[in-house]
Write a protein that holds these residues in place. Structure first.
Motif, PDB file in Angstrom:
ATOM      1  N   ASP A 268       0.827  -1.195   0.000  1.00  0.00           N
ATOM      2  CA  ASP A 268       0.000   0.000   0.000  1.00  0.00           C
ATOM      3  C   ASP A 268       0.865   1.249   0.000  1.00  0.00           C
ATOM      4  N   LYS A 269       1.948   1.203   0.814  1.00  0.00           N
ATOM      5  CA  LYS A 269       2.830   2.361   0.870  1.00  0.00           C
ATOM      6  C   LYS A 269       3.427   2.639  -0.500  1.00  0.00           C
ATOM      7  N   GLN A 270       3.832   1.576  -1.176  1.00  0.00           N
ATOM      8  CA  GLN A 270       4.437   1.756  -2.483  1.00  0.00           C
ATOM      9  C   GLN A 270       3.432   2.294  -3.481  1.00  0.00           C
ATOM     10  N   SER A 271       2.200   1.786  -3.437  1.00  0.00           N
ATOM     11  CA  SER A 271       1.198   2.226  -4.399  1.00  0.00           C
ATOM     12  C   SER A 271       0.811   3.674  -4.175  1.00  0.00           C
ATOM     13  N   ASN A 272       0.880   4.126  -2.897  1.00  0.00           N
ATOM     14  CA  ASN A 272       0.496   5.498  -2.611  1.00  0.00           C
ATOM     15  C   ASN A 272       1.493   6.498  -3.181  1.00  0.00           C
ATOM     16  N   THR A 273       2.761   6.085  -3.314  1.00  0.00           N
ATOM     17  CA  THR A 273       3.770   7.001  -3.834  1.00  0.00           C
ATOM     18  C   THR A 273       3.700   7.114  -5.349  1.00  0.00           C
ATOM     19  N   LYS A 274       2.979   6.206  -5.983  1.00  0.00           N
ATOM     20  CA  LYS A 274       2.899   6.208  -7.439  1.00  0.00           C
ATOM     21  C   LYS A 274       1.727   7.059  -7.910  1.00  0.00           C
ATOM     22  N   HIS A 275       1.669   8.249  -7.422  1.00  0.00           N
ATOM     23  CA  HIS A 275       0.597   9.158  -7.792  1.00  0.00           C
ATOM     24  C   HIS A 275       1.172  10.221  -8.721  1.00  0.00           C
ATOM     25  N   PRO A 276       0.612  10.423  -9.902  1.00  0.00           N
ATOM     26  CA  PRO A 276       1.182  11.364 -10.871  1.00  0.00           C
ATOM     27  C   PRO A 276       1.286  12.784 -10.332  1.00  0.00           C
ATOM     28  N   PHE A 277       0.357  13.188  -9.472  1.00  0.00           N
ATOM     29  CA  PHE A 277       0.405  14.540  -8.931  1.00  0.00           C
ATOM     30  C   PHE A 277       1.652  14.743  -8.080  1.00  0.00           C
ATOM     31  N   LEU A 278       2.035  13.704  -7.326  1.00  0.00           N
ATOM     32  CA  LEU A 278       3.243  13.804  -6.505  1.00  0.00           C
ATOM     33  C   LEU A 278       4.486  13.916  -7.375  1.00  0.00           C
ATOM     34  N   TYR A 279       4.518  13.136  -8.456  1.00  0.00           N
ATOM     35  CA  TYR A 279       5.663  13.225  -9.362  1.00  0.00           C
ATOM     36  C   TYR A 279       5.773  14.625  -9.967  1.00  0.00           C
ATOM     37  N   LEU A 280       4.647  15.220 -10.287  1.00  0.00           N
ATOM     38  CA  LEU A 280       4.644  16.564 -10.851  1.00  0.00           C
ATOM     39  C   LEU A 280       5.220  17.567  -9.859  1.00  0.00           C
ATOM     40  N   LEU A 281       4.807  17.444  -8.596  1.00  0.00           N
ATOM     41  CA  LEU A 281       5.321  18.352  -7.573  1.00  0.00           C
ATOM     42  C   LEU A 281       6.817  18.161  -7.350  1.00  0.00           C
ATOM     43  N   ILE A 282       7.234  16.885  -7.343  1.00  0.00           N
ATOM     44  CA  ILE A 282       8.662  16.610  -7.158  1.00  0.00           C
ATOM     45  C   ILE A 282       9.482  17.259  -8.274  1.00  0.00           C
ATOM     46  N   GLY A 283       9.000  17.100  -9.510  1.00  0.00           N
ATOM     47  CA  GLY A 283       9.708  17.703 -10.639  1.00  0.00           C
ATOM     48  C   GLY A 283       9.758  19.213 -10.542  1.00  0.00           C
ATOM     49  N   LEU A 284       8.641  19.817 -10.104  1.00  0.00           N
ATOM     50  CA  LEU A 284       8.583  21.269  -9.977  1.00  0.00           C
ATOM     51  C   LEU A 284       9.560  21.773  -8.926  1.00  0.00           C
ATOM     52  N   VAL A 285       9.591  21.099  -7.779  1.00  0.00           N
ATOM     53  CA  VAL A 285      10.500  21.520  -6.706  1.00  0.00           C
ATOM     54  C   VAL A 285      11.950  21.371  -7.133  1.00  0.00           C
ATOM     55  N   LEU A 286      12.271  20.256  -7.786  1.00  0.00           N
ATOM     56  CA  LEU A 286      13.646  20.055  -8.247  1.00  0.00           C
ATOM     57  C   LEU A 286      14.053  21.137  -9.239  1.00  0.00           C
ATOM     58  N   ALA A 287      13.130  21.511 -10.116  1.00  0.00           N
ATOM     59  CA  ALA A 287      13.432  22.557 -11.098  1.00  0.00           C
ATOM     60  C   ALA A 287      13.722  23.884 -10.407  1.00  0.00           C
ATOM     61  N   ILE A 288      12.938  24.212  -9.380  1.00  0.00           N
ATOM     62  CA  ILE A 288      13.142  25.468  -8.648  1.00  0.00           C
ATOM     63  C   ILE A 288      14.477  25.456  -7.925  1.00  0.00           C
ATOM     64  N   ILE A 289      14.811  24.309  -7.305  1.00  0.00           N
ATOM     65  CA  ILE A 289      16.082  24.210  -6.583  1.00  0.00           C
ATOM     66  C   ILE A 289      17.257  24.373  -7.538  1.00  0.00           C
ATOM     67  N   ILE A 290      17.178  23.699  -8.684  1.00  0.00           N
ATOM     68  CA  ILE A 290      18.263  23.810  -9.672  1.00  0.00           C
ATOM     69  C   ILE A 290      18.396  25.247 -10.156  1.00  0.00           C
ATOM     70  N   TYR A 291      17.249  25.886 -10.388  1.00  0.00           N
ATOM     71  CA  TYR A 291      17.268  27.277 -10.844  1.00  0.00           C
ATOM     72  C   TYR A 291      17.912  28.182  -9.798  1.00  0.00           C
ATOM     73  N   ALA A 292      17.595  27.931  -8.512  1.00  0.00           N
ATOM     74  CA  ALA A 292      18.159  28.756  -7.443  1.00  0.00           C
ATOM     75  C   ALA A 292      19.663  28.586  -7.358  1.00  0.00           C
ATOM     76  N   VAL A 293      20.133  27.344  -7.535  1.00  0.00           N
ATOM     77  CA  VAL A 293      21.573  27.084  -7.478  1.00  0.00           C
ATOM     78  C   VAL A 293      22.288  27.765  -8.634  1.00  0.00           C
ATOM     79  N   VAL A 294      21.689  27.682  -9.821  1.00  0.00           N
ATOM     80  CA  VAL A 294      22.297  28.307 -11.002  1.00  0.00           C
ATOM     81  C   VAL A 294      22.360  29.819 -10.845  1.00  0.00           C
ATOM     82  N   ARG A 295      21.343  30.417 -10.234  1.00  0.00           N
ATOM     83  CA  ARG A 295      21.281  31.874 -10.052  1.00  0.00           C
ATOM     84  C   ARG A 295      22.402  32.386  -9.159  1.00  0.00           C
ATOM     85  N   LYS A 296      22.899  31.499  -8.264  1.00  0.00           N
ATOM     86  CA  LYS A 296      24.002  31.906  -7.395  1.00  0.00           C
ATOM     87  C   LYS A 296      25.244  32.228  -8.215  1.00  0.00           C
TER      88      LYS A 296
END
Length: 296
Positions: A268-296
């Motif tokens: 159940d725990k594994q199936s709960n992590t396989k939610h497309p909305f969560l993947y979208l948020l993860i990608g968005l956060v990673l993009a923001i973090i990378i952008y912040a690092v590059v801006r430095k």
């Protein structure tokens, strides 16, 4: 920007863990399954004898609607929303289906002895179906795989009493079956409560308690009488006293059962992590973090 990225990461983790915690209701119903709240998929983890009465998913749907109290999910339940998790539905033959009424809590059923097992377990035929039955509340010494002091005496006493009159099983408490899929019941032989008789004979060493039951007081009083009278294992001349390690093991088993009932399944725990909305948020956060690092 770094502050914004930190806030988004915190929000992501909060959303992720809250989704995981609410996706699993914790305990199993009387059929041995539960609904996954994220999508109302019914997961049949540990099918009980009650669930195995269903010949197919359509029949199982009706049982789930009757015995599961998740009103939201039962309203929209269909056969394709059931995950059997590799289990096969046993069902019963069409010839027996009319005579094999579903058992209910708080009811009495005429039974026929099929086989004696030990001091607190036997097999009975009820409504045309065989049930391995664990006697409510009492715990007698073992006499099957492991032979404990007074185990054989308890087994012989129980078996002899079961052959002395008409048998009635009375269901009680909050569940029909234990985690081993055994029916839980008070056993009447004629007008005598078998659990009380076994306790009075000094052949009960502990109480295997699944909840609050109708005849607890009678059985406890019978054990107290056995101790006063020195009956069975409580005889003053007996060198075979109740096994304290056995009682500790029983207590530990109860604790382990409670932990198991409240522990979410790994799948159940594994199936709960396989939610497309969560993947979208993860990608968005990673993009923001990378952008912040590059801006430095």
């Amino acid at each position: 920007m770094r502050k914004l990225a930190s806030l988004l990461v915190a929000a992501l983790f909060t959303l992720f863990f809250s989704t995981s915690s609410f996706a699993h209701p914790g305990t199993l119903d009387e059929l041995g399954g539960h609904f996954r709240n994220s999508d109302c998929m019914y997961l049949l983890h540990e099918p009980t004898a009650l669930a195995m009465q269903a010949k197919n998913k359509a029949a199982l749907v009706q049982l789930i609607k009757k015995y599961n109290n998740n009103a939201k999910c039962t309203r929209q339940l269909t056969a394709d929303k059931i995950d059997l998790e590799g289990h096969s539905l046993g069902g019963i033959s069409a010839a027996k289906s009319d005579s094999s009424a579903t058992l209910q809590l708080g009811k009495k059923y005429a039974a026929t002895l099929v086989k004696c097992i030990d001091g607190d377990t036997a097999k009975f035929m009820v409504n045309g179906r065989e049930y391995t039955t664990r006697f409510l509340f009492i715990d007698t010494p073992e006499s099957t795989i492991e032979v404990e002091p007074y185990g054989k005496e308890a087994s012989q006493f129980t078996c002899s009493r079961l052959k002395q009159g008409n048998i009635t099983l009375e269901t009680d408490g909050s569940t029909l079956f234990d985690k081993y899929h055994r029916l839980l019941a008070w056993v009447w032989v004629g007008n005598k409560l078998l659990q009380e008789e076994v306790s009075k004979a000094g052949l009960v060493e502990d109480f295997y308690d699944y909840g609050d039951y109708k005849y607890e007081g009678r059985v406890r009083a019978a054990m107290a009488e056995a101790k006063r009278n020195g009956a069975g294992m409580y005889s003053r001349s007996s060198t075979q006293k109740p096994d304290s390690s056995r009682q500790q093991q029983t207590a530990k088993e109860k604790e382990d059962t409670a932990k198991q009932d409240n522990q979410p399944k790994q799948s159940d725990k594994q199936s709960n992590t396989k939610h497309p909305f969560l993947y979208l948020l993860i990608g968005l956060v990673l993009a923001i973090i990378i952008y912040a690092v590059v801006r430095k």
